[in-house]
Design an enzyme around this catalytic site. Structure first.
Site, PDB file in Angstrom:
ATOM      1  CB  CYS A   1      -0.889   0.031   1.236  1.00  0.00           C
ATOM      2  SG  CYS A   1      -2.420  -0.832   1.029  1.00  0.00           S
ATOM      3  CG  HIS A   2       1.272   3.645  -3.329  1.00  0.00           C
ATOM      4  ND1 HIS A   2       0.571   2.654  -3.978  1.00  0.00           N
ATOM      5  CD2 HIS A   2       2.394   3.853  -4.057  1.00  0.00           C
ATOM      6  CE1 HIS A   2       1.248   2.280  -5.056  1.00  0.00           C
ATOM      7  NE2 HIS A   2       2.357   2.991  -5.126  1.00  0.00           N
TER       8      HIS A   2
ATOM      9  CD  GLU B   1      -5.406   3.471   2.198  1.00  0.00           C
ATOM     10  OE1 GLU B   1      -4.173   3.513   2.062  1.00  0.00           O
ATOM     11  OE2 GLU B   1      -6.158   3.034   1.302  1.00  0.00           O
TER      12      GLU B   1
ATOM     13  CG  ASP C   1      -8.620  -5.193  23.196  1.00  0.00           C
ATOM     14  OD1 ASP C   1      -8.081  -6.187  23.730  1.00  0.00           O
ATOM     15  OD2 ASP C   1      -8.394  -4.025  23.557  1.00  0.00           O
TER      16      ASP C   1
END
Length: 158
Positions: A75-76, A113, A127
């Site tokens: 990924c950029h 993203e 979590d």
């Protein structure tokens, strides 16, 4: 079909986007986390001991979107111009639906993203609630919309 992340020798590479035009781009991803009805009720009432689950998950999702290139090797790094994470509590199906909308003006899209934002938001919910519900299931993470760039608009029927 040629894979853009593979070079002539069959090795991984980061795609060169330097000749691509900068365009306005947007990606929308969704996902769900299923849980016990008691867990969902406690999230809704704000009685989870670790704090405001959805507020923390929202910030975690935004942070994840901003840091996707650090987690996904090809990924950029992208300057994100906007990121919104929203939640919908579904009491009938005992789940939380998560939606991420990510925007940029750039040479490559923000699909990864958006997907990363949804995933990390779901992981954060897990979590924060695992002490009371280890049976939670994260599923149905998918890209539902992508716009901008050479390939144009993509929309998934959901």
């Amino acid at each position: 079909m040629n894979l853009t992340h593979i070079n002539e020798e069959g090795r991984a590479r980061m795609v060169d986007v330097s000749d691509k035009d900068e365009t306005k781009r947007e990606a929308v991803a969704i996902g769900s986390i299923y849980m016990k009805s008691e867990t969902l009720r406690r999230i809704h009432e704000g009685t989870i001991k670790k704090g405001d689950v959805l507020a923390v998950a929202q910030v975690a999702g935004i942070m994840a979107a901003k840091n996707t290139s650090h987690m996904i090797p090809m990924c950029h790094p992208i300057m994100i111009t906007g990121c919104d994470i929203s939640f919908s509590l579904d009491f009938e199906n005992s789940k939380i639906d998560i939606k991420a909308v990510v925007k940029t003006v750039g040479q490559t899209g923000v699909e990864m993203e958006a997907l990363t934002a949804v995933t990390v938001a779901a992981l954060t919910i897990y979590d924060m609630c695992k002490a009371i519900d280890r049976d939670m299931v994260i599923s149905e993470i998918m890209l539902v919309k992508k716009s901008g760039g050479k390939s144009g608009l993509y929309e998934r029927e959901v």
